[in-house]
Scaffold this motif. Sequence first.
Motif, short mmCIF file in Angstrom:
data_model
loop_
_atom_site.label_atom_id
_atom_site.label_comp_id
_atom_site.label_asym_id
_atom_site.label_seq_id
_atom_site.Cartn_x
_atom_site.Cartn_y
_atom_site.Cartn_z
N THR A 1 0.85 -1.23 0.02
CA THR A 1 -0.07 0.08 0.03
C THR A 1 0.93 1.20 0.07
O THR A 1 1.98 1.24 0.74
N MET A 55 -6.86 4.17 -5.66
CA MET A 55 -7.70 4.80 -5.08
C MET A 55 -7.46 6.24 -5.35
O MET A 55 -6.30 6.64 -5.65
N HIS A 73 -3.31 0.24 -3.88
CA HIS A 73 -2.96 -1.17 -3.37
C HIS A 73 -2.31 -1.83 -4.47
O HIS A 73 -2.94 -1.75 -5.74
N VAL A 121 -9.14 -6.09 -1.35
CA VAL A 121 -8.71 -5.05 -1.87
C VAL A 121 -9.92 -4.52 -3.03
O VAL A 121 -10.09 -3.25 -3.26
N ASN A 178 -12.51 -2.08 -2.13
CA ASN A 178 -12.44 -0.90 -1.83
C ASN A 178 -13.16 0.23 -2.45
O ASN A 178 -13.81 1.05 -1.64
N ARG A 203 -16.74 -0.03 -0.70
CA ARG A 203 -16.74 0.39 0.51
C ARG A 203 -16.65 2.02 0.60
O ARG A 203 -17.40 2.43 1.42
N LYS A 204 -15.93 2.46 -0.34
CA LYS A 204 -15.95 4.05 -0.09
C LYS A 204 -17.12 4.75 -1.07
O LYS A 204 -17.11 5.81 -1.20
N SER A 260 -17.41 -3.51 -7.94
CA SER A 260 -15.79 -3.28 -7.92
C SER A 260 -15.40 -3.21 -9.43
O SER A 260 -14.35 -2.62 -9.88
#
Length: 137
Positions: free
Chosen positions: A11, A48, A53, A110, A113, A116-117, A123
Amino acid sequence: RHNTPVILHVTVCMTDRRPLLATNAVHSALRTAWEDARAWVVGYYLIMPDHIHFFCAPGNHAPPTVKAWTKYWKRLVSQEANVLHGQWLPNCWDTQMRSGDHYYRKLQYVAQNPVRKELVANSEEWPYQGRLNELSW
Protein backbone atom coordinates in the motif's frame (compact mmCIF):
# COMPACT_ATOMS: atom_id res chain seq x y z
CA ARG A 1 9.90 -19.90 3.21
CA HIS A 2 11.03 -22.89 1.20
CA ASN A 3 8.96 -23.75 -1.89
CA THR A 4 6.39 -21.01 -1.36
CA PRO A 5 5.76 -18.06 -3.64
CA VAL A 6 6.88 -14.63 -2.52
CA ILE A 7 3.91 -12.33 -3.08
CA LEU A 8 3.60 -9.03 -1.25
CA HIS A 9 0.57 -6.83 -0.77
CA VAL A 10 1.81 -3.23 -0.86
CA THR A 11 0.00 0.00 0.00
CA VAL A 12 1.30 3.43 -1.02
CA CYS A 13 -0.40 6.63 0.19
CA MET A 14 -0.40 10.31 -0.63
CA THR A 15 0.57 12.98 1.89
CA ASP A 16 -2.47 14.21 3.82
CA ARG A 17 -4.50 11.65 1.83
CA ARG A 18 -4.72 14.07 -1.09
CA PRO A 19 -7.02 12.65 -3.80
CA LEU A 20 -4.56 12.92 -6.72
CA LEU A 21 -4.29 9.36 -8.00
CA ALA A 22 -7.58 8.27 -9.60
CA THR A 23 -7.06 9.80 -13.04
CA ASN A 24 -6.36 8.35 -16.46
CA ALA A 25 -2.99 10.13 -16.63
CA VAL A 26 -1.77 8.72 -13.30
CA HIS A 27 -3.14 5.28 -14.16
CA SER A 28 -1.16 5.29 -17.39
CA ALA A 29 2.00 6.62 -15.71
CA LEU A 30 1.83 3.91 -13.03
CA ARG A 31 1.42 1.12 -15.56
CA THR A 32 4.36 2.44 -17.59
CA ALA A 33 6.60 2.78 -14.52
CA TRP A 34 5.74 -0.72 -13.27
CA GLU A 35 6.38 -2.20 -16.71
CA ASP A 36 9.79 -0.46 -16.83
CA ALA A 37 10.82 -1.12 -13.20
CA ARG A 38 10.94 -4.92 -13.42
CA ALA A 39 12.95 -5.70 -10.27
CA TRP A 40 9.52 -6.53 -8.84
CA VAL A 41 6.58 -7.46 -11.06
CA VAL A 42 3.10 -6.15 -10.34
CA GLY A 43 0.09 -8.42 -10.51
CA TYR A 44 -3.33 -7.03 -9.55
CA TYR A 45 -3.46 -3.36 -8.58
CA LEU A 46 -6.14 -0.92 -7.50
CA ILE A 47 -5.70 2.86 -7.55
CA MET A 48 -7.89 4.79 -5.12
CA PRO A 49 -8.01 8.60 -5.08
CA ASP A 50 -5.51 8.85 -2.19
CA HIS A 51 -3.71 5.49 -2.11
CA ILE A 52 -2.71 2.48 -4.17
CA HIS A 53 -2.88 -1.23 -3.39
CA PHE A 54 -0.96 -3.75 -5.45
CA PHE A 55 0.45 -7.24 -5.28
CA CYS A 56 3.98 -7.89 -6.45
CA ALA A 57 6.59 -10.62 -6.66
CA PRO A 58 10.35 -10.52 -7.21
CA GLY A 59 11.25 -10.00 -10.85
CA ASN A 60 14.70 -11.53 -10.45
CA HIS A 61 16.63 -13.62 -7.93
CA ALA A 62 18.06 -10.67 -5.98
CA PRO A 63 15.69 -7.69 -6.19
CA PRO A 64 16.18 -4.53 -4.13
CA THR A 65 13.94 -4.11 -1.11
CA VAL A 66 10.35 -3.34 -2.00
CA LYS A 67 10.77 0.03 -0.26
CA ALA A 68 13.74 0.97 -2.49
CA TRP A 69 11.93 -0.25 -5.59
CA THR A 70 8.78 1.73 -4.63
CA LYS A 71 10.85 4.87 -4.15
CA TYR A 72 12.28 4.36 -7.65
CA TRP A 73 8.95 3.95 -9.47
CA LYS A 74 7.37 6.83 -7.51
CA ARG A 75 10.06 9.05 -9.03
CA LEU A 76 9.29 7.71 -12.52
CA VAL A 77 5.55 8.30 -12.07
CA SER A 78 6.11 11.81 -10.72
CA GLN A 79 8.16 12.67 -13.80
CA GLU A 80 5.18 11.68 -15.98
CA ALA A 81 2.46 13.12 -13.72
CA ASN A 82 4.04 16.28 -12.33
CA VAL A 83 1.11 16.90 -9.96
CA LEU A 84 2.43 14.00 -7.85
CA HIS A 85 5.91 15.45 -7.35
CA GLY A 86 6.53 15.73 -3.59
CA GLN A 87 3.06 14.40 -2.75
CA TRP A 88 3.90 10.78 -1.85
CA LEU A 89 4.30 9.62 1.72
CA PRO A 90 7.93 8.52 1.95
CA ASN A 91 7.28 4.89 2.93
CA CYS A 92 5.08 2.05 1.77
CA TRP A 93 3.48 -0.72 3.76
CA ASP A 94 3.94 -4.31 2.70
CA THR A 95 2.73 -7.67 3.92
CA GLN A 96 3.88 -11.04 2.63
CA MET A 97 1.07 -13.38 1.75
CA ARG A 98 1.27 -16.47 3.99
CA SER A 99 -0.87 -18.89 2.00
CA GLY A 100 -2.98 -19.17 -1.12
CA ASP A 101 -6.09 -18.58 0.99
CA HIS A 102 -4.60 -15.45 2.57
CA TYR A 103 -3.64 -14.14 -0.89
CA TYR A 104 -7.06 -14.74 -2.45
CA ARG A 105 -8.93 -13.25 0.53
CA LYS A 106 -6.70 -10.13 0.37
CA LEU A 107 -7.29 -9.83 -3.39
CA GLN A 108 -11.05 -9.88 -2.82
CA TYR A 109 -10.81 -7.37 0.04
CA VAL A 110 -8.72 -4.93 -2.01
CA ALA A 111 -11.05 -5.16 -5.01
CA GLN A 112 -13.96 -4.05 -2.79
CA ASN A 113 -12.26 -0.77 -1.75
CA PRO A 114 -14.15 1.47 -4.21
CA VAL A 115 -17.44 -0.17 -3.20
CA ARG A 116 -16.79 0.38 0.52
CA LYS A 117 -15.97 4.03 -0.23
CA GLU A 118 -19.22 4.27 -2.28
CA LEU A 119 -17.39 5.30 -5.45
CA VAL A 120 -19.07 2.53 -7.49
CA ALA A 121 -21.81 -0.04 -6.92
CA ASN A 122 -19.71 -2.99 -8.16
CA SER A 123 -15.94 -3.30 -8.03
CA GLU A 124 -15.80 -4.20 -11.73
CA GLU A 125 -17.03 -0.67 -12.53
CA TRP A 126 -13.93 0.99 -11.01
CA PRO A 127 -11.75 2.08 -13.95
CA TYR A 128 -8.47 2.45 -12.04
CA GLN A 129 -7.51 -1.18 -11.55
CA GLY A 130 -5.97 -3.97 -13.54
CA ARG A 131 -3.46 -6.77 -13.69
CA LEU A 132 -0.04 -6.48 -15.30
CA ASN A 133 1.16 -10.00 -14.53
CA GLU A 134 -0.47 -13.16 -13.27
CA LEU A 135 0.86 -13.89 -9.79
CA SER A 136 -0.26 -17.41 -9.03
CA TRP A 137 0.03 -19.05 -5.66
